[in-house]
Enzyme design. Structure first.
Site, mmCIF file in Angstrom:
data_model
loop_
_atom_site.group_PDB
_atom_site.id
_atom_site.type_symbol
_atom_site.label_atom_id
_atom_site.label_comp_id
_atom_site.label_asym_id
_atom_site.label_seq_id
_atom_site.Cartn_x
_atom_site.Cartn_y
_atom_site.Cartn_z
ATOM 1 N N CYS A 1 22.755 62.045 16.844
ATOM 2 C CA CYS A 1 22.323 61.869 15.445
ATOM 3 C C CYS A 1 23.164 62.675 14.465
ATOM 4 O O CYS A 1 22.761 62.879 13.318
ATOM 5 C CB CYS A 1 20.846 62.232 15.300
ATOM 6 S SG CYS A 1 19.757 61.289 16.377
ATOM 7 N N ASN B 1 26.449 65.072 18.161
ATOM 8 C CA ASN B 1 25.501 64.500 19.115
ATOM 9 C C ASN B 1 25.119 63.082 18.723
ATOM 10 O O ASN B 1 25.769 62.453 17.888
ATOM 11 C CB ASN B 1 24.255 65.386 19.194
ATOM 12 C CG ASN B 1 23.489 65.394 17.887
ATOM 13 O OD1 ASN B 1 24.088 65.500 16.819
ATOM 14 N ND2 ASN B 1 22.178 65.268 17.940
ATOM 15 N N ALA C 1 12.272 61.383 12.667
ATOM 16 C CA ALA C 1 11.531 60.157 12.350
ATOM 17 C C ALA C 1 10.114 60.173 12.892
ATOM 18 O O ALA C 1 9.153 59.947 12.160
ATOM 19 C CB ALA C 1 12.293 58.950 12.893
ATOM 20 N N GLU D 1 23.911 65.840 13.927
ATOM 21 C CA GLU D 1 23.564 67.116 13.309
ATOM 22 C C GLU D 1 23.947 68.326 14.152
ATOM 23 O O GLU D 1 23.902 69.456 13.667
ATOM 24 C CB GLU D 1 22.064 67.174 12.990
ATOM 25 C CG GLU D 1 21.137 67.513 14.146
ATOM 26 C CD GLU D 1 20.757 66.291 14.964
ATOM 27 O OE1 GLU D 1 19.795 66.370 15.753
ATOM 28 O OE2 GLU D 1 21.436 65.263 14.831
ATOM 29 N N GLY E 1 19.122 62.967 24.024
ATOM 30 C CA GLY E 1 20.073 62.112 23.322
ATOM 31 C C GLY E 1 21.472 62.665 23.534
ATOM 32 O O GLY E 1 21.676 63.885 23.524
ATOM 33 N N SER F 1 16.622 68.360 22.887
ATOM 34 C CA SER F 1 16.795 67.081 22.203
ATOM 35 C C SER F 1 18.183 66.501 22.406
ATOM 36 O O SER F 1 18.335 65.274 22.464
ATOM 37 C CB SER F 1 16.561 67.266 20.703
ATOM 38 O OG SER F 1 15.286 67.794 20.461
ATOM 39 N N CYS F 2 19.193 67.348 22.484
ATOM 40 C CA CYS F 2 20.563 66.857 22.361
ATOM 41 C C CYS F 2 21.471 67.485 23.409
ATOM 42 O O CYS F 2 21.359 68.674 23.722
ATOM 43 C CB CYS F 2 21.149 67.208 20.995
ATOM 44 S SG CYS F 2 20.012 66.968 19.653
#
Length: 967
Positions: A575, A573, A762, A577, A389, A360-361
């Site tokens: 977002c 990152n 989300a 976290e 991301g 994801s990151c």
């Protein structure tokens, strides 16, 4: 007379081409808004006459009403869709009533009623046989056949099973009303779904019904593709068909080069028999539509992956390197398909495919040379291409006016490069699945920080603006101390103070003060000094105005990092976290997944720790499996991930869990539950990682880590407290046997350097039909927009409670719409329900900080924490973000504000917390019942007041379809 002139509207035309109207005789004509205008005009003339003095008012009113009616109609249907004549007339009535034209509306209603009576009389004289349908359906190949009313009836009946709240006959009537002779087969399926969708606001059960009806079209599309012949099946028939379909789907996907051929070597019979077709009926409409639009495998636009095949495909990919891979695939499938746990979006997109980029990151640090800067941007593009991301640390890049030895010139600073990075993110959009997204981080002492704060402004030189890229302040504790003490702050260019980038805590403070002394002696050429409170004011002012940069804290991220022995955390990152080390040789990578908290509340209203432990154990195995299986587009990412093996287990459905527990978010009990639940997840995640180390070996850089020293996340608070002193107020209580776990880690080690991070979740929470992450409810009734369209979202817990008190009716629905989903201004709602169903903008945001602080003590990484303010002001923001720092948070995410009109409607919201200023230096830990602000009155920024008619800028619109966090 009114009865002769107030005619109903029909259709046809060119201005709204592509839309059609179904007339009462089943014929279809083109939509034409001018006919609506004519009908409304005739209604006015029948009541008011046609005097010249009234003509201007009538003309203007008709134009306004026609636009309202047209917009309301076309917004609710797909491009090229149809609308029934009765729906148009209903909208005309509503528009007249809303405008206060009651006499005209009454005349219009009377006319419609008389016409209805005439049609009823005609039907009595010429009745239609009950079992005869004049309608024909056009198949995809162009052939026509009679509409199968019996199948339609059976399909709706099957979809309604177990849903006592839905009206089967109403759905059937509404569907038939929206069909016409020659309707396309696919449009029959759409009509079914649209009929159920219109009822969602009346009962959440209709969302489940809409999803079940949507499944019929999904089944037809998938089965027709894999079997290469037109094929339909009911949900009941799928019970016998799913196994054969699954095997055919796998071979078809391999043949089309969409999934790894290795999946064909699994025991497909065994896996097919493990599928649970009944779970296809467990989705909400938003969840299933999102899966269909964005996740299911497709070929030339045709989706041929059914939900249970989707989950098994993901599970097979994650189990591909396991020795007993069928057994593990079934274990993983059961966890995903039950919604007990959900992997992150990249994992769901790509597991089992030819290029399994599941992470994801990604976090990078940008060097201070031209070659390194552009290599970093190339890495950004490659990482973003496959759904990653990005978080970029730009602190090392020298500032504006800095000397360049190679050319003997002066640097243009970091901002022009950020503009290029912004445009790169826009250009690489992850194959259309979601927008490329990046967040740039800069430390607060950088000489360019003031320009950095302006990057998202809509004014000024556009060459020095980044309208698409997120930005975040990377703030050392020393700056926050200077703000609290109203001291001076010095900005430097990093090439003159090159060690500050890697220093943290007290080491940073000593070095920083030494550089300030050098600057005072004239030994540093490029620096600037200003009051710390002035810079803080601008930081908060820009956060209010543009939503950026976010507020994140460097020192807690580093001093509590298990991996501080081998590097430095230079940023978070996309977002906020993930908190992992980065360097020129290492691009940090994190793999995410989230536990669904509401699925772990038992029938007695308690946290089911036994089930939670089982879920976390399997989830941690899935996350660890990603690391070897993952596709890495750049070598630095592979090197870093295999060395340290970090994963990020998070949670979602926290608000749903509170509803089941009957706990308001704004309460001591909610803060306590945040503590209790996160402690359990932390304990089980660390325990599972240690067991994986016993089975598979420790991660390579384990020795020297905090883990190896017996320092767990809860223990690392002491390290932060040593550096922070009285500025840290964080609860350190615990309830589980952590000594036993420390002993276990000493014997077995850890498989993963980092184990937990709470992501926004989300989209995956939409799939599971639960609240996002740790978010409070946005509104109890609203329309959500995302890349899959518009969806009515209604709080099912609230509806259930209102039904139990005989309060759920059309009047309540209308009140909720008027008050933007809020219960606070509705007098007949009991106080306990107002408290339980308080929404995000109605609660004091400091409750979110208090709950987050309790979670943070258990996390080895961070959490995406959105903060909500109905009416932001400088003082409130000052208090809030200082409280976040003092409570030990590592990061914060978006500040969400609402428009002035919306704030007006929610102004009656109850507030438990006070706003009295606290001492500038905290002296005691504030209790959760009254979250105390920590700002001094003198260090507050000026209040930010909205002008008349202005709206507070939304830092990130909850409804923004393109927002990365919302996808």
């Amino acid at each position: 007379m009114a009865s002769e002139t107030a005619q109903p509207v029909y259709t046809s035309s060119a201005s709204e081409s592509g839309y059609s109207v179904i007339r009462r005789n089943g014929k279809v004509t083109e939509f034409d808004s001018s006919k609506i205008a004519v009908a409304i005009t005739k209604a006015f003339l029948a009541v008011e006459g046609d005097s010249a003095q009234d003509s201007r008012r009538i003309h203007d009113t008709v134009a306004k009403l026609t636009k309202q009616v047209t917009d309301n109609l076309l917004r609710r249907i797909d491009d090229g869709g149809t609308v029934h004549i009765e729906d148009i007339q209903d909208q005309v009535e509503l528009a007249l009533m809303r405008e206060g034209e009651y006499k005209v509306a009454r005349s219009y209603v009377v006319y419609r009623e008389k016409q209805s009576e005439k049609r009823a009389e005609e039907e009595k004289k010429h009745p239609q046989p009950a079992n005869e349908s004049p309608l024909h359906v056009t198949a995809a190949d162009g052939t026509r056949h009679p509409l199968d009313i019996d199948r339609l009836h059976n399909l709706i009946t099957e979809a309604c099973e177990g849903l006592a709240e839905v009206n089967r006959d109403a759905i059937l009537r509404d569907t038939q009303r929206n069909l016409f002779d020659g309707v396309k087969e696919a449009d029959v399926e759409k009509a079914l779904v649209m009929s159920a969708r219109t009822f969602i606001e009346k009962d959440p059960a209709y969302s489940t019904l809409a999803a079940r009806l949507l499944m019929d079209g999904i089944r037809r599309e998938a089965l027709t593709f894999v079997y290469k012949t037109p094929k339909q099946a009911s949900q009941q028939e799928m019970g016998a068909l799913y196994n054969d379909y699954f095997k055919t789907y796998i071979s078809t996907a391999i043949e089309k080069e969409l999934i790894d051929s290795e999946l064909g070597l699994f025991d497909l019979d065994r896996l097919g028999n493990a599928l649970k077709p009944e779970l296809d009926f467990e989705f909400t409409y938003l969840g299933l539509q999102t899966l269909y639009d964005r996740y299911f495998i497709h070929f030339d636009g045709t989706r041929f992956e059914l939900p249970q095949a989707f989950y098994m495909r993901v599970a097979m990919g994650l189990a591909i390197n396991e020795l007993n891979r069928e057994e593990r695939a079934i274990e993983f499938y059961n966890l995903l398909s039950s919604f007990d746990f959900m992997s992150s979006t990249p994992t769901l997109f790509n597991s089992g495919t030819l290029r399994p980029q599941l992470s994801s990151c990604y976090l990078t640090t940008v060097p201070d040379d031209l070659s390194g800067i552009y290599n970093a941007m190339r890495d950004n593009a490659l990482l973003s291409k496959y759904a990653g991301g990005l978080g970029n640390d730009w602190t090392r890049v020298r500032g504006l006016g800095a000397h360049i030895k190679g050319t003997n010139g002066k640097s243009q600073g970091v901002v022009p490069f950020l503009k290029v990075a912004n445009d790169t993110a826009v250009a690489v959009n992850q194959g259309g699945k979601r927008k490329g997204a990046v967040c740039a981080y800069l430390e607060t002492w950088h000489i360019d920080v003031e320009e950095f704060l302006d990057l998202r402004k809509n004014t000024g030189d556009d060459r020095r603006r980044t309208h698409d890229m997120n930005t975040a302040n990377w703030i050392p504790d020393l700056f926050m101390k200077r703000v609290a003490e109203e001291g001076q702050w010095t900005l430097f260019s990093p090439e003159e103070v090159d060690d500050l980038h890697d220093l943290t805590g007290l080491d940073f403070e000593r070095a920083y003060k030494a550089y300030e002394e050098k600057a005072a002696r004239g030994e540093i050429r490029n620096f600037k000094q200003l009051p710390a409170t002035d810079l803080w004011r601008k930081m908060l002012g820009m956060l209010f105005e543009t939503g950026h940069p976010w507020i994140t804290f460097k020192d807690p991220c580093n001093l509590r990092s298990p991996q501080q022995h081998v590097g430095v955390v230079h940023s978070s990152n996309l977002c906020t976290e993930i908190t992992l080390n980065t360097s020129d040789k290492e691009i940090a990578v994190c793999n995410l997944g989230s536990v669904n908290m509401v699925k772990h509340i038992d029938e007695n209203g308690k946290l089911d720790k036994e089930k939670l432990q089982k879920t976390v154990r399997t989830a941690m195995r899935m996350l660890d499996n990603v690391i070897e299986y993952n596709y890495y587009s750049v070598p630095q990412a592979r090197h870093s991930n295999l060395q340290h093996r970090p994963v990020g287990l998070g949670l979602m459905g926290f608000q749903d869990a509170l509803y089941k527990l009957r706990i308001p978010y704004s309460s001591d009990e909610a803060v306590q539950f945040a503590d209790e639940s996160m402690e359990a997840i932390s304990y089980y995640a660390i325990d599972a990682s240690s067991d994986l180390a016993a089975e598979r070996g420790k991660y390579q850089t384990y020795e020297g880590s905090l883990w190896s020293k017996g320092i767990l996340p809860i223990d690392s608070i002491k390290i932060l407290k040593e550096a922070r002193g009285e500025y840290l107020q964080q609860d350190e209580s615990k309830t589980m046997d952590w000594d036993m776990l420390r002993d276990k880690i000493k014997r077995q080690g850890m498989r993963n350097s980092n184990t937990m991070a709470i992501a926004p979740t989300a989209t995956i929470s939409n799939i599971c039909g639960v609240s996002q992450s740790i978010e409070p409810t946005y509104q109890n009734l609203f329309v959500k927009s995302n890349l899959s369209g518009e969806f009515t979202v209604i709080n099912p817990y609230m509806v259930e409670d209102l039904k139990a008190r005989n309060l759920w009716d059309d009047v309540m629905i209308n009140d909720l719409k008027y008050f933007d989903g809020s219960l606070q201004s509705i007098d007949r709602i009991p106080a306990e329900l107002k408290s339980l169903y308080t929404t995000a903008f109605e609660m004091d945001a400091r409750w979110l900080i208090e709950a987050a602080s309790r979670r943070q003590k258990w996390l080895d990484q961070a959490q995406s924490l959105n903060l909500y303010m109905a009416e932001p002001s400088g003082k409130k923001m000052d208090n809030l973000y200082k409280l976040a720092w003092v409570r030990g948070l590592k990061t914060t995410y978006y500040l969400r504000s609402m428009g002035a009109t919306g704030a007006e409607k929610t102004s009656t919201a109850p507030t438990t917390a006070t706003e009295a200023p606290a001492p500038s230096k905290p002296t005691a830990v504030a209790t959760a019942s009254t979250p105390a602000p920590v700002a001094s009155a003198s260090s507050s920024i000026d209040d930010l007041v909205l002008g008349e008619g202005m709206e507070a800028p939304k830092a990130c619109s909850i409804l923004e379809p393109d927002c990365e966090a919302c996808q």
